[in-house]
Structure formats: C-alpha cells, structure tokens
Design an enzyme around this catalytic site. Structure first.
Site, short mmCIF file in Angstrom:
data_model
loop_
_atom_site.label_atom_id
_atom_site.label_comp_id
_atom_site.label_asym_id
_atom_site.label_seq_id
_atom_site.Cartn_x
_atom_site.Cartn_y
_atom_site.Cartn_z
N LYS A 88 0.55 -1.20 0.17
CA LYS A 88 0.00 0.05 -0.13
C LYS A 88 0.80 1.55 -0.39
O LYS A 88 0.37 2.24 -0.53
CB LYS A 88 -0.87 0.12 1.15
CG LYS A 88 -1.93 -0.51 1.33
CD LYS A 88 -3.05 -0.62 2.50
CE LYS A 88 -4.06 -2.16 2.34
NZ LYS A 88 -4.54 -2.31 2.65
N ASN A 120 -4.91 1.76 -1.96
CA ASN A 120 -5.28 0.43 -1.79
C ASN A 120 -5.82 0.37 -3.46
O ASN A 120 -6.44 -0.61 -2.85
CB ASN A 120 -6.41 0.16 -0.86
CG ASN A 120 -7.18 0.79 -0.92
OD1 ASN A 120 -7.63 1.48 -1.19
ND2 ASN A 120 -8.50 -0.41 -0.73
N ASP A 138 -10.29 2.22 1.80
CA ASP A 138 -10.71 1.78 3.28
C ASP A 138 -11.22 2.08 4.35
O ASP A 138 -11.83 2.23 4.87
CB ASP A 138 -9.00 1.70 3.55
CG ASP A 138 -7.49 0.73 2.95
OD1 ASP A 138 -9.00 -0.78 2.82
OD2 ASP A 138 -6.29 0.65 2.86
N ALA A 142 -2.01 2.48 15.33
CA ALA A 142 -1.74 4.37 14.58
C ALA A 142 -0.93 3.77 13.29
O ALA A 142 -0.12 5.03 12.79
CB ALA A 142 -0.25 4.80 15.49
N ALA A 180 -3.79 1.17 8.78
CA ALA A 180 -4.81 0.39 9.31
C ALA A 180 -5.23 2.16 10.07
O ALA A 180 -6.94 2.49 9.55
CB ALA A 180 -5.55 -0.51 9.57
P1 ATR Z 1 -1.36 -1.39 9.31
O1 ATR Z 1 -0.89 -0.82 7.63
O2 ATR Z 1 -2.05 -3.11 8.98
O3 ATR Z 1 -1.72 -1.28 9.60
P2 ATR Z 1 1.08 -0.65 10.20
O4 ATR Z 1 0.92 -0.48 9.92
O5 ATR Z 1 1.79 -2.17 10.70
O6 ATR Z 1 0.25 -2.64 9.62
O7 ATR Z 1 0.54 -1.22 11.32
C1 ATR Z 1 0.32 -2.25 12.38
C2 ATR Z 1 -0.66 -1.31 14.15
O8 ATR Z 1 -0.37 -3.03 15.04
C3 ATR Z 1 0.35 -0.57 14.59
O9 ATR Z 1 0.02 0.10 15.52
C4 ATR Z 1 1.55 -1.47 15.40
O10 ATR Z 1 1.83 -0.81 17.21
P3 ATR Z 1 3.40 -0.20 16.94
O11 ATR Z 1 3.02 1.32 16.56
O12 ATR Z 1 3.49 -0.21 18.17
O13 ATR Z 1 4.53 -1.16 16.10
C5 ATR Z 1 0.51 -2.52 15.88
N1 ATR Z 1 0.97 -3.97 16.49
C6 ATR Z 1 1.26 -4.40 15.57
N2 ATR Z 1 1.23 -5.98 16.80
C7 ATR Z 1 1.44 -5.74 17.81
C8 ATR Z 1 1.20 -6.30 19.34
N3 ATR Z 1 1.91 -7.55 19.09
N4 ATR Z 1 0.68 -4.99 20.49
C9 ATR Z 1 0.55 -4.45 19.65
N5 ATR Z 1 -0.11 -3.58 18.84
C10 ATR Z 1 0.39 -3.89 17.82
#
Ligand code: ATR
Length: 269
Positions: free
Chosen positions: A72, A93, A108, A132, A135
């Site tokens: 994306k 997307n 999205d 954050a 998504a």
């Molecule tokens: P996407 O495009 O699917 O949103 P991303 O941009 O990688 O994927 O974002 C993943 C989100 O899930 C982030 O907010 C991440 O938190 P961090 O900013 O601290 O990395 C959160 N996330 C992923 N794994 C996590 C976990 N085990 N516990 C809590 N938050 C998690």
C-alpha cells in the site's frame, strides 16, 4: 464468457492466497451480468518486484488493481498520480488505469466509515482507535471527516501522538487502555488477532454492553476481541464488513456501476 475484450482487474499482495477479493468482485460482475466485460484475479507479488509489476501493468494495459499488505505504501512512488485523500492517509489500496495513466486512490476509509455510519451517527461520538499504522490512519481519517471525538491508543506512544495531533485527537499508550471504557465506539486497527484467536489488543473487562466494537482484522474465524465483545453484550462489526465496503467502493471505480451489496456479501464466508 471471457473474450479478448474482457478487462482484467486484480488484487496484489504477499501472501495473497487468503484473499477474498476475487470472489467478492467476481460475484458482483456476475450479479450485474458484466462478467464478460470484467474479470478479477489475484497475484502474489513480492514487494521487491513492485516496480516491475507496475511496468507490467502498463505493458499489458491492466484495467485496475487492488493493493493489500505489503504494497500500500511501496506502490505509491511508481504511480502517475495520487488522489488527495490517499495522500492524506499515506497509502493506496486502489489503482485505476485511466487511459494509460495510473492513478492511486484509497477506499479503506470508506470500508471503515460505511458500516459505522449504518449503525449510528458519528458526529461528536467518542471513538477510540487502537493502533497508529496504515489501517489506523484510514480509520482516523474516516471518523475525523464525520466530526468524531478521537482517541488513539498505540503500543508506540510516539506514533499515536503524531496521528492524534494530525486530526486534533488525544493520544494514549496501551498502558492506559482502561481509559477506553469512556469511549462509545472502539475500532481495532492493529494487526493483533490476525494470527489466530489467541490474542486480543483489549482486555475483556474494559468492554461494556454500551460499546460498538469494530475489529478491522478478519480471518477464517471470529477474532478473540469480537468473541469477547459479544460476551460482554457489545454491538460488534466484523472485519469482513470493512472488506466488503472498501471493495464496493472499488467496484464502482473499476466498472462504473454501483456495486450490488447483497450478492457481494453472500460471496463472503
Ligand atoms: P497496517 O497497515 O495493517 O495498519 P502497520 O502500519 O504495520 O500495519 O501497523 C500495525 C499496527 O499494529 C501498529 O499500530 C502497531 O503498533 P506499533 O506502532 O507499536 O508498532 C500495532 N501492533 C502490531 N503488533 C502489535 C502487538 N503485538 N501489540 C500491540 N500493537 C501491535
């Protein structure tokens, strides 16, 4: 029947085998009797090959593309134009081949807004977004547009703060997750729960029957978050609803026809 005039649409991602997009879009084509005009397939594309993939799209004059993880953001630099909303969200997307010009969009946020909007009014509502990343950025854009009162909860506080500041919301770390009790709507936009039913980003005791809980993660089975939200008596919205409504918005852009909701919904597991 597929002929030499049939326009090719596709979803790209890595992995892609789990994607429900082909069945969703093709069910829509069939319902509108346009399956001779459009066909929708899936391709696994390694993120390393995204530049070559886009060259191939131009060479083959592919009609339209849906992008999922991990493309994306990576795809954006290879497109001719990016629509303003996709720019603001920071992710694409949807790609439409507009007479040889590849333009990137984001649907999205519509996938997140539409199911909420069907349930309730959002203006002034206290909405908590967990996450954050990409998504969460789409979710926050959607609810900010509707005038919601926004709180962002994230494992990494710094990114929560940056996103909250962009939209005039409040930021919290996951250590303060109990404050989510004050929210009226909770949106999980983290990837927690994607790997199976064992994990949830939100302890059950903070969910009440007054909450609407929307988990944008989807999989074969209901996530632990939604199972527990149901036990607590909350209203739930599943990730497949986001998938459906973002696909319906793409369908209109790809075909020019309003997407047929019921036949597309029936194509979901
Ligand atoms: P996407 O495009 O699917 O949103 P991303 O941009 O990688 O994927 O974002 C993943 C989100 O899930 C982030 O907010 C991440 O938190 P961090 O900013 O601290 O990395 C959160 N996330 C992923 N794994 C996590 C976990 N085990 N516990 C809590 N938050 C998690």
């Amino acid at each position: 029947m597929i002929t030499a005039k049939t326009k090719i649409c596709m979803v790209i991602g890595d992995p892609i085998e789990h994607s429900l997009s082909p069945q969703l879009h093709n069910a829509g084509y069939k319902a509108l009797h346009i399956e001779n005009q459009f066909v929708y397939v899936a391709c696994r594309v390694d993120v390393k090959n995204i530049k070559n993939f886009i060259k191939g799209v131009r060479a083959m004059n592919i009609h339209a593309i849906s992008c999922t993880v991990p493309h994306k953001i990576a795809v954006m630099q290879h497109l001719d134009e990016i629509d303003m909303v996709a720019k603001k969200i920071g992710a694409v997307n949807t790609i439409v081949n507009e007479n040889g010009k590849l333009k990137g969009y984001n649907t999205d946020w519509i996938g997140i807004l539409a199911p909420l909007d069907k349930l309730t009014t959002l203006e002034g509502k206290k909405i908590a977004v967990i996450g954050a990343g990409g998504a969460a950025r789409a979710a926050t854009y959607a609810i900010a547009r509707m005038g919601a009162d926004i709180s962002i909860y994230n494992r990494t506080f710094k990114t929560a703060k940056a996103l909250a500041e962009e939209y005039g919301g409040k930021a919290f770390s996951l250590d303060e997750i109990e404050k989510i009790k004050n929210a009226e709507i909770i949106i999980n936009a983290t990837s927690v729960g994607m790997e199976g039913k064992s994990k949830t980003p939100l302890p059950k005791e903070y969910i009440t029957k007054n909450h609407i809980v929307f988990d944008i993660v989807y999989g074969k089975d209901e996530t632990r978050l939604l199972q527990e939200a149901q036990v607590q008596g909350a209203t739930i919205i599943k990730g497949t609803d986001m998938l459906l409504y973002q696909a319906m918005a793409q369908f209109k852009m790809f075909t020019g026809h309003d997407a047929p909701e019921e036949p597309m919904r029936e194509a979901l597991p």
